[in-house]
Design a protein around this motif. Structure first.
Motif, PDB file in Angstrom:
ATOM      1  N   UNK A  69       0.849  -1.196   0.000  1.00 18.34           N
ATOM      2  CA  UNK A  69       0.000   0.000   0.000  1.00 18.34           C
ATOM      3  C   UNK A  69       0.885   1.247   0.000  1.00 18.34           C
ATOM      4  N   UNK A  70       1.889   1.265   0.872  1.00 22.84           N
ATOM      5  CA  UNK A  70       2.798   2.412   0.942  1.00 22.84           C
ATOM      6  C   UNK A  70       3.537   2.615  -0.372  1.00 22.84           C
ATOM      7  N   UNK A  71       4.012   1.539  -0.972  1.00 21.66           N
ATOM      8  CA  UNK A  71       4.753   1.635  -2.236  1.00 21.66           C
ATOM      9  C   UNK A  71       3.858   2.171  -3.351  1.00 21.66           C
ATOM     10  N   UNK A  72       2.646   1.624  -3.463  1.00 18.55           N
ATOM     11  CA  UNK A  72       1.735   2.081  -4.512  1.00 18.55           C
ATOM     12  C   UNK A  72       1.355   3.549  -4.320  1.00 18.55           C
ATOM     13  N   UNK A  73       1.185   3.964  -3.068  1.00 23.52           N
ATOM     14  CA  UNK A  73       0.873   5.379  -2.795  1.00 23.52           C
ATOM     15  C   UNK A  73       2.074   6.250  -3.170  1.00 23.52           C
ATOM     16  N   UNK A  79      -4.528   5.860  -4.638  1.00 21.33           N
ATOM     17  CA  UNK A  79      -5.037   7.171  -4.256  1.00 21.33           C
ATOM     18  C   UNK A  79      -5.740   7.123  -2.902  1.00 21.33           C
ATOM     19  N   UNK A  80      -6.488   6.057  -2.657  1.00 22.31           N
ATOM     20  CA  UNK A  80      -7.210   5.881  -1.400  1.00 22.31           C
ATOM     21  C   UNK A  80      -7.139   4.407  -1.029  1.00 22.31           C
ATOM     22  N   UNK A 111      -2.275  -7.294  -8.057  1.00 23.18           N
ATOM     23  CA  UNK A 111      -1.503  -8.530  -7.881  1.00 23.18           C
ATOM     24  C   UNK A 111      -0.101  -8.296  -7.324  1.00 23.18           C
ATOM     25  N   UNK A 112       0.294  -7.038  -7.121  1.00 26.08           N
ATOM     26  CA  UNK A 112       1.557  -6.784  -6.432  1.00 26.08           C
ATOM     27  C   UNK A 112       1.393  -6.944  -4.921  1.00 26.08           C
ATOM     28  N   UNK A 113       0.164  -7.123  -4.462  1.00 25.06           N
ATOM     29  CA  UNK A 113      -0.129  -7.280  -3.042  1.00 25.06           C
ATOM     30  C   UNK A 113       0.008  -8.761  -2.656  1.00 25.06           C
TER      31      UNK A 113
END
Length: 149
Positions: A69-73, A79-80, A111-113
């Protein structure tokens, strides 16, 4: 004639007032359309079929979930994000709003999660239309956060 002039004056005032705070450069940088909106992808995380009983493994997967989540943000793609705070009949666990160009890109990002890959969560993905300014709140959110996951 006087009332026509008054109506026309009010219309012109309204139009000029509506444009007063408009920032074309900002709108363009955020990909906003004429309404200040854009398309995103809403991801609903649902309880998955995997039953992971090893607490250490589950903890590792959930840490990976939060790290992702942190990486994608940080990359400007998430975004949320947030969990559901109540049990519900649909087994919804949380949501993501992703800034992706296509549903396929959104699926790749999901799928990166590691918790999705492991089956802790299943996903439903829908195209969603919202304010192009949504990404701007993340800068303020960082100023409110005392503890990071």
């Amino acid at each position: 004639m006087k009332s026509l002039f008054t109506i026309l004056s009010l219309c012109l005032f309204s139009l000029s007032h509506a444009q007063k705070g408009f920032d074309q450069k900002l709108a363009d940088s955020l990909g906003a359309d004429q309404y200040g909106m854009k398309s995103y992808y809403l991801v609903i995380l649902k309880k998955g079929k995997a039953e992971i009983t090893d607490k250490a493994k589950k903890s590792e997967l959930m840490k990976g979930h939060m790290d992702n989540i942190s990486k994608l943000a940080k990359d400007g793609k998430l975004i949320v994000a947030g969990p559901m705070l109540e049990k519900n009949p649909n087994d919804y666990s949380g949501i993501f709003i992703l800034d992706a160009k296509t549903k396929e890109e959104a699926e790749r990002l999901v799928l990166t999660d590691p918790s999705v890959k492991a089956g802790i969560f299943e996903t439903e993905i829908y195209k969603w239309y919202g304010s192009a300014a949504l990404p701007l709140y993340l800068k303020s959110h960082d100023k409110l956060t005392r503890v990071h996951f």
